[in-house]
Design a protein around this motif. Structure first.
Motif, PDB file in Angstrom:
ATOM      1  N   HIS A  86       0.853  -1.190   0.000  1.00  0.00           N
ATOM      2  CA  HIS A  86       0.000   0.000   0.000  1.00  0.00           C
ATOM      3  C   HIS A  86       0.894   1.246   0.000  1.00  0.00           C
ATOM      4  N   PRO A  87       1.632   1.470  -1.077  1.00  0.00           N
ATOM      5  CA  PRO A  87       2.594   2.576  -1.088  1.00  0.00           C
ATOM      6  C   PRO A  87       1.905   3.939  -1.021  1.00  0.00           C
ATOM      7  N   PHE A  88       2.640   4.915  -0.498  1.00  0.00           N
ATOM      8  CA  PHE A  88       2.124   6.283  -0.492  1.00  0.00           C
ATOM      9  C   PHE A  88       1.968   6.760  -1.930  1.00  0.00           C
ATOM     10  N   SER A  89       0.843   7.435  -2.198  1.00  0.00           N
ATOM     11  CA  SER A  89       0.622   7.976  -3.541  1.00  0.00           C
ATOM     12  C   SER A  89      -0.358   9.134  -3.476  1.00  0.00           C
ATOM     13  N   VAL A  90      -0.267  10.012  -4.460  1.00  0.00           N
ATOM     14  CA  VAL A  90      -1.247  11.079  -4.647  1.00  0.00           C
ATOM     15  C   VAL A  90      -1.608  11.075  -6.124  1.00  0.00           C
ATOM     16  N   ARG A  91      -2.844  10.681  -6.404  1.00  0.00           N
ATOM     17  CA  ARG A  91      -3.293  10.609  -7.798  1.00  0.00           C
ATOM     18  C   ARG A  91      -4.725  11.107  -7.899  1.00  0.00           C
ATOM     19  N   GLU A  92      -4.966  11.942  -8.880  1.00  0.00           N
ATOM     20  CA  GLU A  92      -6.319  12.426  -9.183  1.00  0.00           C
ATOM     21  C   GLU A  92      -7.025  12.959  -7.941  1.00  0.00           C
ATOM     22  N   GLY A  93      -6.269  13.695  -7.135  1.00  0.00           N
ATOM     23  CA  GLY A  93      -6.853  14.353  -5.975  1.00  0.00           C
ATOM     24  C   GLY A  93      -7.069  13.476  -4.761  1.00  0.00           C
ATOM     25  N   VAL A  94      -6.505  12.262  -4.770  1.00  0.00           N
ATOM     26  CA  VAL A  94      -6.677  11.335  -3.650  1.00  0.00           C
ATOM     27  C   VAL A  94      -5.312  10.882  -3.151  1.00  0.00           C
ATOM     28  N   LEU A  95      -5.106  11.001  -1.847  1.00  0.00           N
ATOM     29  CA  LEU A  95      -3.870  10.566  -1.203  1.00  0.00           C
ATOM     30  C   LEU A  95      -4.106   9.210  -0.549  1.00  0.00           C
ATOM     31  N   ARG A  96      -3.147   8.301  -0.733  1.00  0.00           N
ATOM     32  CA  ARG A  96      -3.282   6.962  -0.158  1.00  0.00           C
ATOM     33  C   ARG A  96      -1.998   6.566   0.560  1.00  0.00           C
ATOM     34  N   GLY A  97      -2.143   5.621   1.455  1.00  0.00           N
ATOM     35  CA  GLY A  97      -1.001   5.102   2.201  1.00  0.00           C
ATOM     36  C   GLY A  97      -1.460   4.620   3.560  1.00  0.00           C
ATOM     37  N   PRO A  98      -0.767   3.650   4.163  1.00  0.00           N
ATOM     38  CA  PRO A  98      -1.207   3.073   5.437  1.00  0.00           C
ATOM     39  C   PRO A  98      -1.206   4.111   6.561  1.00  0.00           C
ATOM     40  N   PHE A 101      -5.317   8.252   6.628  1.00  0.00           N
ATOM     41  CA  PHE A 101      -6.611   8.778   7.061  1.00  0.00           C
ATOM     42  C   PHE A 101      -6.761   8.682   8.575  1.00  0.00           C
ATOM     43  N   ASP A 102      -6.283   7.597   9.141  1.00  0.00           N
ATOM     44  CA  ASP A 102      -6.371   7.354  10.577  1.00  0.00           C
ATOM     45  C   ASP A 102      -4.978   7.108  11.148  1.00  0.00           C
ATOM     46  N   MET A 103      -4.292   8.198  11.605  1.00  0.00           N
ATOM     47  CA  MET A 103      -4.687   9.579  11.424  1.00  0.00           C
ATOM     48  C   MET A 103      -3.470  10.470  11.232  1.00  0.00           C
ATOM     49  N   LYS A 104      -2.547   9.997  10.375  1.00  0.00           N
ATOM     50  CA  LYS A 104      -1.304  10.753  10.224  1.00  0.00           C
ATOM     51  C   LYS A 104      -1.525  12.095   9.544  1.00  0.00           C
ATOM     52  N   GLY A 334     -11.803   8.336   3.708  1.00  0.00           N
ATOM     53  CA  GLY A 334     -12.491   7.123   4.128  1.00  0.00           C
ATOM     54  C   GLY A 334     -11.566   5.925   4.164  1.00  0.00           C
ATOM     55  N   GLY A 335     -12.142   4.779   4.506  1.00  0.00           N
ATOM     56  CA  GLY A 335     -11.406   3.519   4.471  1.00  0.00           C
ATOM     57  C   GLY A 335     -10.450   3.299   5.617  1.00  0.00           C
ATOM     58  N   ALA A 336     -10.711   3.868   6.783  1.00  0.00           N
ATOM     59  CA  ALA A 336      -9.821   3.653   7.918  1.00  0.00           C
ATOM     60  C   ALA A 336      -9.610   2.164   8.169  1.00  0.00           C
ATOM     61  N   HIS A 337      -8.342   1.772   8.325  1.00  0.00           N
ATOM     62  CA  HIS A 337      -7.945   0.396   8.631  1.00  0.00           C
ATOM     63  C   HIS A 337      -8.146  -0.560   7.452  1.00  0.00           C
ATOM     64  N   ALA A 338      -8.536  -0.071   6.303  1.00  0.00           N
ATOM     65  CA  ALA A 338      -8.883  -0.940   5.179  1.00  0.00           C
ATOM     66  C   ALA A 338      -7.987  -0.670   3.975  1.00  0.00           C
ATOM     67  N   ASP A 339      -8.062  -1.570   2.993  1.00  0.00           N
ATOM     68  CA  ASP A 339      -7.211  -1.436   1.810  1.00  0.00           C
ATOM     69  C   ASP A 339      -7.460  -0.138   1.057  1.00  0.00           C
ATOM     70  N   HIS A 340      -8.681   0.401   1.147  1.00  0.00           N
ATOM     71  CA  HIS A 340      -8.999   1.614   0.380  1.00  0.00           C
ATOM     72  C   HIS A 340      -8.850   2.886   1.219  1.00  0.00           C
ATOM     73  N   GLU A 341      -8.083   2.829   2.302  1.00  0.00           N
ATOM     74  CA  GLU A 341      -7.867   4.024   3.124  1.00  0.00           C
ATOM     75  C   GLU A 341      -7.336   5.162   2.255  1.00  0.00           C
ATOM     76  N   HIS A 342      -7.949   6.358   2.392  1.00  0.00           N
ATOM     77  CA  HIS A 342      -7.560   7.462   1.519  1.00  0.00           C
ATOM     78  C   HIS A 342      -7.970   8.804   2.113  1.00  0.00           C
ATOM     79  N   VAL A 343      -7.377   9.865   1.582  1.00  0.00           N
ATOM     80  CA  VAL A 343      -7.636  11.239   2.002  1.00  0.00           C
ATOM     81  C   VAL A 343      -7.951  12.065   0.763  1.00  0.00           C
ATOM     82  N   VAL A 344      -8.976  12.927   0.873  1.00  0.00           N
ATOM     83  CA  VAL A 344      -9.312  13.855  -0.214  1.00  0.00           C
ATOM     84  C   VAL A 344      -8.371  15.059  -0.109  1.00  0.00           C
TER      85      VAL A 344
END
Length: 383
Positions: A86-98, A101-104, A334-344
């Motif tokens: 689950h690498p850190f990424s920012v694509r199309e306005g969405v930030l992802r990474g373990p 969202f909860d809660m770094k 959304g997606g706290a603790h889950a594979d789809h955890e993400h930040v707008v």
């Protein structure tokens, strides 16, 4: 508003330092990353408070006791190595990474918001390292830091659609342990005391304490019994998760759990555990939520909404003390603790600006008895 690129860079730095709660060394490394971010933004070194091997960080500004507390945690549920899948990424306005969202993201937002407050006297920032496992080493620290505050702002992630968390269920955890007597299941089962049957009685009794109309859930979860297929079980256990909306229900369930008694002759039942977090009742957040709504309108951030959620946070502790507490001020996503955890991404500077305005507004009201004090009409007596 806070610069988006700097926010993103700092969130990436923190997300890329993995910090599962159970790994104290990883949490300590994460604390150093948070400390470095705070040093850069605030020009101040935090206190490093290590309790039972867990590293917590605290910044205090001014000479008196804190009046506003920014509260967050830097531990996550994600095990070391999660960045590989689950690498850190920012694509199309969405930030992802373990843990983003909860809660770094919320931790970074707190530091950036504090950095833009011109007069920080009376502000405290507390970033703990064991929230995800119930805050066993940080609860006393949280309660100590909050005791004289006019407001606690919790940087946990928002509810769906960016709603602030104005009501949280209280949480209790129990373990029911049954002792019976082993015997050969084929040759002489009558000489045994079947702990498996007894734990079944206890599971049904615990589950019956739920009250769906009151929103009270009492859920038996992890069950264990027996050793071999041909042996009457001599021991059994079950974990029980109880969640309630108000203190009266929490106390009712607690008394009833402790009153459980064995059904089978000569079996014994032992109940351990208890109340972990009191409810965050709406009366604790209502005044601060109205202030947040007004400030959001002034900032052109649109209408804020409130949510009631079943999960608990460290804000439950401060609300339980009678301290005005507003939760869910962190990332929108959304997606706290889950594979789809993400930040707008677009919401990061907007919510950071709201947090800054909240801190400035409460700090500016130096007289807690001021009738305009937004925290003063919470309706919750301090305990």
């Amino acid at each position: 508003m806070t610069g988006l690129q700097e926010l993103l860079a700092d969130i990436e730095t923190l997300v890329c330092c993995e910090s599962p709660s159970s790994d104290h060394e990883a949490v300590a490394r994460s604390a150093e990353v948070v400390a470095a971010l705070g040093r850069k933004l605030l020009a101040a070194e935090p206190e490093r408070i290590v309790v039972d091997g867990v590293t917590h960080l605290r910044w205090r500004f001014g000479d008196g006791p804190p009046r506003v507390l920014l509260l967050g945690h830097h531990d996550t549920v994600w095990p070391t190595g999660s960045l590989r899948t689950h690498p850190f990424s920012v694509r199309e306005g969405v930030l992802r990474g373990p843990g983003c969202f909860d809660m770094k993201a919320g931790v970074v937002m707190a530091l950036h918001a504090a950095a833009t407050v011109p007069d920080r006297a009376g502000l405290s920032i507390l970033v703990t390292g064991d929230e995800e496992i119930g805050s066993p080493s940080s609860r006393a620290l949280i309660e100590q830091e909050a005791q004289d505050c006019d407001a606690v702002f919790v940087l946990e992630a928002s509810a769906d659609g960016g709603a602030l968390k104005c009501r949280r269920k209280g949480v209790s955890h129990y373990r029911i342990e049954v002792t019976g007597r082993a015997a050969h299941a084929g040759l002489e089962p009558e000489k045994g005391i079947n702990a498996g049957i007894e734990i079944a009685h206890q599971i049904l009794a615990a589950a019956a304490l739920a009250d769906p109309e009151a929103g009270t859930s009492v859920v038996p979860t992890v069950v264990a019994a027996g050793t071999t297929v041909n042996t009457v079980p001599a021991a059994a256990s079950v974990a029980v998760d109880a969640r309630v909306w108000n203190e009266a229900e929490q106390l009712r369930v607690d008394r009833a759990m402790r009153a459980l008694r064995p059904v089978l002759a000569d079996a014994t039942v032992r109940i351990t555990g208890g109340i972990n977090r009191p409810p965050l009742e709406e009366s604790s957040s209502s005044g601060l939520f109205r202030l947040a709504q007004d400030l959001a309108a002034d900032l052109g951030l649109g209408e804020l909404t409130a949510a009631s959620v079943g999960g608990a946070s460290d804000g439950n502790f401060t609300a339980g003390m009678g301290i005005p507490t507003l939760d869910g001020l962190g990332a929108v996503g959304g997606g706290a603790h889950a594979d789809h955890e993400h930040v707008v991404v677009a919401e990061l500077p907007r919510r950071t600006a709201l947090l800054t305005a909240l801190v400035e507004n409460v700090l500016a009201k130096r007289d807690p008895s001021d009738a305009t004090n937004p925290a003063g009409d919470s309706g919750t007596a301090r305990r």
